[in-house]
Each structure stands twice: as structure tokens, then as C-alpha cells.
Design an enzyme around this catalytic site. Structure first.
Site, PDB file in Angstrom:
ATOM      1  N   SER A  49      21.134  -4.914   8.199  1.00 36.07           N
ATOM      2  CA  SER A  49      19.759  -3.899   8.299  1.00 36.07           C
ATOM      3  C   SER A  49      18.322  -4.867   8.377  1.00 36.07           C
ATOM      4  O   SER A  49      18.518  -5.328   7.476  1.00 36.07           O
ATOM      5  CB  SER A  49      19.291  -2.766   7.606  1.00 36.07           C
ATOM      6  OG  SER A  49      18.358  -2.172   7.456  1.00 36.07           O
ATOM      7  N   TYR A  62      20.408  -0.076  -2.320  1.00 33.48           N
ATOM      8  CA  TYR A  62      20.260   0.342  -0.871  1.00 33.48           C
ATOM      9  C   TYR A  62      20.261  -0.970   0.133  1.00 33.48           C
ATOM     10  O   TYR A  62      21.435  -1.506   0.404  1.00 33.48           O
ATOM     11  CB  TYR A  62      20.417   1.472  -0.031  1.00 33.48           C
ATOM     12  CG  TYR A  62      19.852   1.188   1.372  1.00 33.48           C
ATOM     13  CD1 TYR A  62      21.655   1.591   2.569  1.00 33.48           C
ATOM     14  CD2 TYR A  62      19.641   0.723   2.409  1.00 33.48           C
ATOM     15  CE1 TYR A  62      21.992   1.056   3.190  1.00 33.48           C
ATOM     16  CE2 TYR A  62      19.116   0.828   3.718  1.00 33.48           C
ATOM     17  CZ  TYR A  62      20.948   0.778   4.365  1.00 33.48           C
ATOM     18  OH  TYR A  62      20.937   0.464   6.063  1.00 33.48           O
ATOM     19  N   LYS A  88      22.688  -4.803   0.977  1.00 38.21           N
ATOM     20  CA  LYS A  88      23.254  -5.037   2.700  1.00 38.21           C
ATOM     21  C   LYS A  88      22.880  -6.923   2.354  1.00 38.21           C
ATOM     22  O   LYS A  88      23.391  -7.844   2.883  1.00 38.21           O
ATOM     23  CB  LYS A  88      22.079  -4.660   3.469  1.00 38.21           C
ATOM     24  CG  LYS A  88      22.030  -2.889   3.902  1.00 38.21           C
ATOM     25  CD  LYS A  88      23.651  -3.400   4.717  1.00 38.21           C
ATOM     26  CE  LYS A  88      24.204  -1.672   4.779  1.00 38.21           C
ATOM     27  NZ  LYS A  88      25.335  -1.696   5.339  1.00 38.21           N
TER      28      LYS A  88
HETATM   29  C1  UD1 Z   1      15.246   3.332   6.712  1.00 36.86           C
HETATM   30  C2  UD1 Z   1      15.628   2.250   5.685  1.00 36.86           C
HETATM   31  C3  UD1 Z   1      16.709   1.141   6.159  1.00 36.86           C
HETATM   32  C4  UD1 Z   1      18.313   2.157   6.443  1.00 36.86           C
HETATM   33  C5  UD1 Z   1      17.146   3.153   7.162  1.00 36.86           C
HETATM   34  C6  UD1 Z   1      18.935   4.030   7.212  1.00 36.86           C
HETATM   35  C7  UD1 Z   1      13.600   1.565   4.189  1.00 36.86           C
HETATM   36  C8  UD1 Z   1      12.547   0.221   4.251  1.00 36.86           C
HETATM   37  N1  UD1 Z   1      14.466   1.261   5.025  1.00 36.86           N
HETATM   38  O1  UD1 Z   1      14.481   3.003   7.489  1.00 36.86           O
HETATM   39  O2  UD1 Z   1      16.636   0.115   5.513  1.00 36.86           O
HETATM   40  O3  UD1 Z   1      18.545   1.112   6.870  1.00 36.86           O
HETATM   41  O4  UD1 Z   1      16.083   4.076   6.634  1.00 36.86           O
HETATM   42  O5  UD1 Z   1      19.533   5.130   7.505  1.00 36.86           O
HETATM   43  O6  UD1 Z   1      13.727   2.264   3.447  1.00 36.86           O
HETATM   44  N2  UD1 Z   1       8.480   8.758   8.542  1.00 36.86           N
HETATM   45  C9  UD1 Z   1       7.891  10.226   8.407  1.00 36.86           C
HETATM   46  N3  UD1 Z   1       8.597  11.153   7.598  1.00 36.86           N
HETATM   47  C10 UD1 Z   1      10.117  11.863   7.225  1.00 36.86           C
HETATM   48  C11 UD1 Z   1      10.802  10.701   7.219  1.00 36.86           C
HETATM   49  C12 UD1 Z   1      10.292   9.124   8.031  1.00 36.86           C
HETATM   50  O7  UD1 Z   1       6.826   9.801   8.284  1.00 36.86           O
HETATM   51  O8  UD1 Z   1       9.974  12.434   7.187  1.00 36.86           O
HETATM   52  C13 UD1 Z   1       8.275   7.782   8.821  1.00 36.86           C
HETATM   53  C14 UD1 Z   1       9.350   6.712   7.316  1.00 36.86           C
HETATM   54  O9  UD1 Z   1       7.408   6.441   6.459  1.00 36.86           O
HETATM   55  C15 UD1 Z   1       8.920   5.232   8.615  1.00 36.86           C
HETATM   56  C16 UD1 Z   1       9.797   5.947   9.871  1.00 36.86           C
HETATM   57  O10 UD1 Z   1       9.086   7.507   9.643  1.00 36.86           O
HETATM   58  O11 UD1 Z   1       7.567   4.911   9.335  1.00 36.86           O
HETATM   59  C17 UD1 Z   1      11.088   5.279   9.792  1.00 36.86           C
HETATM   60  O12 UD1 Z   1      11.749   6.337   8.868  1.00 36.86           O
HETATM   61  P1  UD1 Z   1      12.803   6.207   8.674  1.00 36.86           P
HETATM   62  O13 UD1 Z   1      14.079   7.096   9.826  1.00 36.86           O
HETATM   63  O14 UD1 Z   1      12.907   6.946   7.050  1.00 36.86           O
HETATM   64  O15 UD1 Z   1      13.745   4.122   8.662  1.00 36.86           O
HETATM   65  P2  UD1 Z   1      13.415   3.459   7.417  1.00 36.86           P
HETATM   66  O16 UD1 Z   1      12.133   4.049   7.013  1.00 36.86           O
HETATM   67  O17 UD1 Z   1      12.754   2.533   8.865  1.00 36.86           O
END
Ligand code: UD1
Length: 343
Positions: free
Chosen positions: A126, A151, A155
Site C-alpha cells: 500500500s 495495519y 504492510k
Molecule cells: C486507507 C489507508 C490505506 C489502506 C486503505 C485500505 C490510511 C492513511 N490509509 O486509505 O493504507 O490501504 O485505507 O482500505 O490509513 N473519507 C471521508 N469520509 C469517509 C471516508 C473517507 O472524508 O467516510 C476521506 C478520508 O479522509 C480520505 C479519503 O476519503 O481523505 C480516502 O479515504 P479511504 O477511502 O478511507 O482511504 P485512505 O484513508 O486513503
């Protein structure tokens, strides 16, 4: 026909990869304990490809069961190891569960490979290993930052375990480590897609479930980041593009084309999009509203990260092809298909 063992093959990225492998003429054996997936995914794979892959409900943590399974299927040419727990928040609450699931399963596979004369290994890593990179877009040479969650640590440690194992036994193993950015979307047939158990942690399933009315409102985690619109930026990549990279990686090793016994590639588009841009584009291309509100930052979130995919483009010979518009359409088509199935 080459045979590929896909652990986690009924999961989100796993199932899309199984489809691409079958389309390219591989025989596939899926091992999955269904901890975060559904056996009905096999129906979707069969609908798309006309082939029902072999399936074993086994936990990769169970060494003896894995050993017996490998005996049963005979010569396996390569392993793609997806099976892992991936909820960042849960990993903070239950670190040992994550270390056991993600690391013991990896160690079991690496131990079993020489026993069963399997040389080739693709590992799901990742972009989380980079933490918040100092330089964007991020290349494979960027420093690995201290992990922000158990987590993420699994990785990083997983990559180290693979590296040490290969360097100690260079003739027994070769591996390609793939560092995923943010996979979204679904197969064009809408027969398979992302199917999280319970409340989604990731952005896109939350967006589609809110759009269809399963969730009242999406929470946008923070609009005070140092980005143009204040929301976090990620590199969102179509899951089918990501799946295709695995087939290329397997072929590269089977054809003896790897430049080294261990290679690492970023799998991203090279384009960063903010949470608010994703919501807006999703609404536009699908003509549907996504009610949302801005809430405070989510702990552990990275402000902005997107890939420099040049190395994967030039050396692996793979490039993300789908537009974000098409990707967001496919995510919605899948959610609609799921809703139809339930009715
Ligand atoms: C996260 C993990 C990544 C992992 C992946 C697997 C971190 C930093 N990253 O990715 O290592 O491989 O999950 O599932 O922990 N968001 C919202 N509202 C929501 C959900 C998400 O605003 O309800 C935003 C988050 O703040 C982020 C973006 O959407 O900015 C993407 O979030 P998400 O899909 O959870 O992925 P990552 O956090 O990038």
C-alpha cells in the site's frame, strides 16, 4: 495452462484480479476465509468469465490446511497474496489480530513455497508505507515513514519479511511488491464490486451507499488541510486497472523478465483528487445527490498523496487507463445492481 493461487480471491481487488487472470487463460485457485467477503462473489466471476474458479474456504494463518491445499492442487506457478485485514481503525483497537492475520499468513506462504516448488509471489502492499511523503508525486524510492497504524505496519513489515526471505534464498523466490494507491470502481458488467461488511471505512462505498439512501449522510473528514479546497487528496485508481497489473506481474515473473528477484511498483494514476472533487464528479456523472457534511479530521489521515507511476509504466509495462468519470460511473452501476438484487 499456468496455475495461480489467489489468496483473498473473493475480496474486492482479489475478485477483479481473478476475472483478469481467467480472461488471460490462467487457471485460478482461490483461498479465502470469507472474513470480509461473500461466497456469492464466485457467481459473479462465473457470470463474467464463464469459468467457476476452484475455491477453498481456508484461513491462510492455518499452515497445515494451506499445506494440504497445495498438495491437493499440485503444481502452482505463482501466488498472488491479497488475503489480509485492512481496516485501519480496527487495527489500532486489535493490533495482535492484525499482526497475526497479516504476518502469520505471509510467513506461512513463504515457508510453504519452497516445499511446493512455487517460486513466484505477488504481494499486496500500500502507499501507506510512504506516510505523508515530502515530495509529490511519490516514487518508489521515497523514504518509508513510521507507520501510523498496526495495519500500515503490517504492510511495512510484510515487505521487509519478503525482502529478507528473498535475499537469504535468491534461487528459491522471486517477488513483485505492488503498492496500491486508492482502488475504487467496479467491473464494467456490475457483477462484482466492492462489498464491505457493515459500515464502510473507505470513501467510495460510503459515497455510493449514501447516494442510494442506505446511509443518511457522508462525513467529509476535514476541510482545513493545506490543499486547494481543504479536503484530503488521494490517487484514485480503477480496480480493473489495478487487477490487470497483477496479471502483468505474474507473466513478467513466469517469462523470466524480472530485472531483479524483488521488484516494487507504485500502482496509481499519477493524478491527485480531493474528497470534495470526488463527490462533485460522482454527482455530475451519475446525476445523483450525495448529501454530506464537513466534520473534523479523521485521526491518522494523510493530507495528500498521489503516485509517480513512471516506473510501473516504463518497466512493468502497465498504465492506468480508465478516466475517473468512468470509474465513478462503474461504482454507481454496481451499487444499483446490488440494490436490484436485494429487491
Ligand atoms: C486507507 C489507508 C490505506 C489502506 C486503505 C485500505 C490510511 C492513511 N490509509 O486509505 O493504507 O490501504 O485505507 O482500505 O490509513 N473519507 C471521508 N469520509 C469517509 C471516508 C473517507 O472524508 O467516510 C476521506 C478520508 O479522509 C480520505 C479519503 O476519503 O481523505 C480516502 O479515504 P479511504 O477511502 O478511507 O482511504 P485512505 O484513508 O486513503
Amino acid at each position: 495452462m499456468s496455475k495461480v493461487l489467489v489468496t483473498g480471491g473473493t475480496g474486492y481487488i482479489g475478485s477483479h484480479t481473478v476475472v483478469e487472470l481467467i480472461n488471460e487463460g490462467f487457471e485460478v485457485v482461490i483461498v479465502d476465509n470469507l472474513s470480509n467477503s461473500n461466497v456469492e462473489v464466485l457467481n459473479g466471476i462465473e457470470k463474467i468469465t464463464g469459468v467457476r474458479p476452484a475455491f477453498e474456504n481456508i484461513d491462510c494463518v492455518d499452515y497445515v490446511a494451506m499445506d494440504n491445499m497445495m498438495d491437493k492442487y499440485g503444481k502452482i506457478d505463482a501466488i498472488i497474496h491479497f488475503a489480509a485485514s485492512k481496516a485501519v481503525g480496527e487495527s489500532v483497537e486489535k493490533p495482535l489480530l492484525y499482526y497475526r492475520n497479516n504476518l502469520v499468513s505471509l510467513i506461512n506462504l513463504l515457508q510453504l513455497m519452497p516445499v511446493h516448488k512455487i517460486k513466484n509471489f505477488v504481494f499486496s502492499s500500500s502507499c501507506t508505507v510512504y506516510g505523508q511523503p515530502d515530495i509529490l508525486p511519490v516514487t518508489e524510492g521515497a523514504p518509508i515513514k513510521p507507520a501510523l497504524s498496526p495495519y500500515g505496519n503490517t504492510k511495512q513489515i510484510g515487505e521487509e519479511i519478503i525482502r529478507d526471505t528473498i535475499y537469504a534464498n535468491p534461487t528459491s523466490y522471486q517477488s513483485i511488491v505492488l503498492r496500491y494507491f486508492n482502488p475504487i470502481g467496479a467491473h464494467a458488467s456490475a457483477e462484482i464490486g466492492e462489498l464491505p461488511n457493515g459500515v464502510p471505512n473507505n470513501l467510495l462505498p460510503f459515497v455510493t451507499q449514501t447516494a442510494i439512501g442506505l446511509r443518511k449522510q457522508l462525513q467529509v473528514f476535514g476541510n482545513d488541510y493545506d490543499t486547494p479546497d481543504g479536503s484530503c487528496i488521494r490517487d484514485y485508481i480503477h480496480v480493473v486497472d489495478l487487477a490487470k497489473a497483477h496479471v502483468i506481474a505474474v507473466k513478467r515473473m513466469l517469462d523470466g523478465k524480472s530485472g531483479d528477484s524483488l521488484e516494487t511498483f507504485n500502482l496509481g494514476t499519477g493524478r491527485g483528487l480531493s474528497v470534495l472533487e470526488i463527490i462533485k464528479t460522482f454527482e455530475e456523472v451519475n446525476q445523483v445527490k450525495v448529501p454530506y457534511k464537513i466534520v473534523s479530521r479523521r485521526e491518522g489521515d494523510i493530507e495528500k498523496v498521489w503516485a509517480d507511476p513512471t516506473y510501473a509504466n516504463e518497466v512493468l509495462g502497465w498504465k492506468a487507463m480508465e478516466t475517473v468519470e468512468e470509474t465513478l460511473r462503474s461504482a454507481w452501476a454496481w451499487e444499483l445492481n446490488l440494490a436490484n438484487r436485494k429487491n
